[in-house]
Scaffold this motif. Sequence first.
Motif, mmCIF file in Angstrom:
data_model
loop_
_atom_site.group_PDB
_atom_site.id
_atom_site.type_symbol
_atom_site.label_atom_id
_atom_site.label_comp_id
_atom_site.label_asym_id
_atom_site.label_seq_id
_atom_site.Cartn_x
_atom_site.Cartn_y
_atom_site.Cartn_z
ATOM 1 N N ARG A 1 51.683 34.232 83.571
ATOM 2 C CA ARG A 1 50.806 35.019 84.430
ATOM 3 C C ARG A 1 49.695 35.696 83.614
ATOM 4 N NH1 ARG A 1 51.389 37.614 89.803
ATOM 5 N NH2 ARG A 1 49.851 39.282 89.795
ATOM 6 N N TYR A 2 50.045 36.227 82.453
ATOM 7 C CA TYR A 2 49.072 36.937 81.619
ATOM 8 C C TYR A 2 49.050 36.373 80.202
ATOM 9 C CZ TYR A 2 48.887 40.408 85.329
ATOM 10 O OH TYR A 2 48.710 41.030 86.541
ATOM 11 N N PHE A 3 47.856 36.436 79.588
ATOM 12 C CA PHE A 3 47.667 35.940 78.229
ATOM 13 C C PHE A 3 46.966 37.019 77.411
ATOM 14 C CE2 PHE A 3 47.511 32.403 81.157
ATOM 15 C CZ PHE A 3 48.368 31.477 80.585
ATOM 16 N N THR A 4 47.365 37.167 76.146
ATOM 17 C CA THR A 4 46.687 38.112 75.257
ATOM 18 C C THR A 4 45.369 37.503 74.790
ATOM 19 O OG1 THR A 4 47.703 37.235 73.268
ATOM 20 C CG2 THR A 4 48.905 39.001 74.429
ATOM 21 N N ILE A 5 44.532 38.314 74.188
ATOM 22 C CA ILE A 5 43.241 37.815 73.703
ATOM 23 C C ILE A 5 43.456 36.773 72.602
ATOM 24 C CG2 ILE A 5 42.859 39.633 71.986
ATOM 25 C CD1 ILE A 5 39.856 39.571 72.931
ATOM 26 N N GLY A 6 44.499 36.930 71.804
ATOM 27 C CA GLY A 6 44.799 35.942 70.761
ATOM 28 C C GLY A 6 45.191 34.594 71.350
ATOM 29 N N GLU A 7 46.002 34.639 72.409
ATOM 30 C CA GLU A 7 46.409 33.396 73.066
ATOM 31 C C GLU A 7 45.217 32.699 73.708
ATOM 32 O OE1 GLU A 7 50.977 34.399 74.476
ATOM 33 O OE2 GLU A 7 49.314 35.225 75.640
ATOM 34 N N VAL A 8 44.355 33.487 74.361
ATOM 35 C CA VAL A 8 43.172 32.911 75.003
ATOM 36 C C VAL A 8 42.232 32.341 73.956
ATOM 37 C CG1 VAL A 8 41.159 33.412 76.452
ATOM 38 C CG2 VAL A 8 43.371 34.421 77.016
ATOM 39 N N SER A 9 42.124 33.025 72.839
ATOM 40 C CA SER A 9 41.306 32.538 71.736
ATOM 41 C C SER A 9 41.775 31.151 71.294
ATOM 42 C CB SER A 9 41.380 33.536 70.579
ATOM 43 O OG SER A 9 40.680 33.060 69.467
ATOM 44 N N ASP A 10 43.077 30.983 71.168
ATOM 45 C CA ASP A 10 43.635 29.681 70.770
ATOM 46 C C ASP A 10 43.468 28.635 71.873
ATOM 47 O OD1 ASP A 10 44.416 30.762 68.346
ATOM 48 O OD2 ASP A 10 46.482 31.134 68.995
ATOM 49 N N LEU A 11 43.707 29.038 73.137
ATOM 50 C CA LEU A 11 43.629 28.100 74.262
ATOM 51 C C LEU A 11 42.209 27.586 74.498
ATOM 52 C CD1 LEU A 11 45.961 29.860 76.867
ATOM 53 C CD2 LEU A 11 46.361 27.660 75.745
ATOM 54 N N CYS A 12 41.219 28.411 74.146
ATOM 55 C CA CYS A 12 39.824 28.061 74.443
ATOM 56 C C CYS A 12 39.005 27.733 73.197
ATOM 57 C CB CYS A 12 39.158 29.200 75.207
ATOM 58 S SG CYS A 12 39.947 29.549 76.788
ATOM 59 N N SER A 13 39.607 27.805 72.022
ATOM 60 C CA SER A 13 38.905 27.562 70.753
ATOM 61 C C SER A 13 37.656 28.435 70.622
ATOM 62 C CB SER A 13 38.538 26.085 70.605
ATOM 63 O OG SER A 13 39.682 25.296 70.517
ATOM 64 N N VAL A 14 37.841 29.712 70.919
ATOM 65 C CA VAL A 14 36.767 30.698 70.813
ATOM 66 C C VAL A 14 37.362 31.926 70.133
ATOM 67 C CG1 VAL A 14 35.188 32.176 72.123
ATOM 68 C CG2 VAL A 14 35.668 29.877 72.939
ATOM 69 N N LYS A 15 36.637 32.506 69.190
ATOM 70 C CA LYS A 15 37.145 33.675 68.472
ATOM 71 C C LYS A 15 37.210 34.896 69.398
ATOM 72 C CE LYS A 15 35.521 32.051 64.057
ATOM 73 N NZ LYS A 15 36.471 31.949 63.055
ATOM 74 N N ALA A 16 38.104 35.816 69.062
ATOM 75 C CA ALA A 16 38.347 36.993 69.902
ATOM 76 C C ALA A 16 37.081 37.839 70.076
ATOM 77 C CB ALA A 16 39.472 37.839 69.318
ATOM 78 N N HIS A 17 36.283 37.996 69.011
ATOM 79 C CA HIS A 17 35.077 38.823 69.139
ATOM 80 C C HIS A 17 34.069 38.187 70.101
ATOM 81 C CE1 HIS A 17 33.656 36.130 65.875
ATOM 82 N NE2 HIS A 17 32.454 36.365 66.360
ATOM 83 N N VAL A 18 34.078 36.853 70.183
ATOM 84 C CA VAL A 18 33.198 36.151 71.126
ATOM 85 C C VAL A 18 33.676 36.420 72.551
ATOM 86 C CG1 VAL A 18 32.372 33.886 71.878
ATOM 87 C CG2 VAL A 18 32.589 34.395 69.438
ATOM 88 N N LEU A 19 34.978 36.413 72.762
ATOM 89 C CA LEU A 19 35.521 36.718 74.090
ATOM 90 C C LEU A 19 35.145 38.131 74.529
ATOM 91 C CD1 LEU A 19 39.094 35.167 73.753
ATOM 92 C CD2 LEU A 19 37.173 34.277 75.077
ATOM 93 N N ARG A 20 35.236 39.083 73.615
ATOM 94 C CA ARG A 20 34.865 40.464 73.953
ATOM 95 C C ARG A 20 33.381 40.556 74.299
ATOM 96 N NH1 ARG A 20 38.768 41.381 69.850
ATOM 97 N NH2 ARG A 20 37.176 41.474 68.232
ATOM 98 N N TYR A 21 32.557 39.814 73.574
ATOM 99 C CA TYR A 21 31.122 39.793 73.869
ATOM 100 C C TYR A 21 30.869 39.170 75.243
ATOM 101 C CZ TYR A 21 26.228 38.425 73.726
ATOM 102 O OH TYR A 21 24.909 38.235 74.049
ATOM 103 N N TRP A 22 31.538 38.058 75.530
ATOM 104 C CA TRP A 22 31.343 37.388 76.821
ATOM 105 C C TRP A 22 31.759 38.287 77.979
ATOM 106 C CZ3 TRP A 22 33.416 31.744 75.776
ATOM 107 C CH2 TRP A 22 32.478 31.065 74.968
#
Length: 118
Positions: free
Chosen positions: A17-38
């Motif tokens: 149901r929920y994913f951490t930012i680290g998991e999403v980073s791995d699932l999407c091949s995008v670094k965590a700081h990029v996710l925070r920016y997006w």
Amino acid sequence: MLEPSHNDELPPIPGKRYFTIGEVSDLCSVKAHVLRYWEQEFPQLSPVKRRGNRRYYQRQDVLTIRQIRSLLYDQGYTIGGAKQKLTSEDSVEDSTQYHQIIHQMIAELEEVLVVLNS
């Protein structure tokens, strides 16, 4: 420089149901700081924030991030162009999103088949 395209190599999204930012980073091949920016640039991204401002993304967020990634890295859109594409009416029928959903369904069906065969 843009990151190379790895859309076909993205792992299937687990049935959580929920994913951490680290998991999403791995699932999407995008670094965590990029996710925070997006998150600041795309209003469609609004992870649940809990204790200590920890982010928890849902499955739809992961699909949206993959779509944003595809628009920016694979299709060459700018941030502004990707925003416009996501908010336009035709974004619902975007083939990238359908491709991601179909890919995910195939992976889930393969997991079910493995369970049934064992």
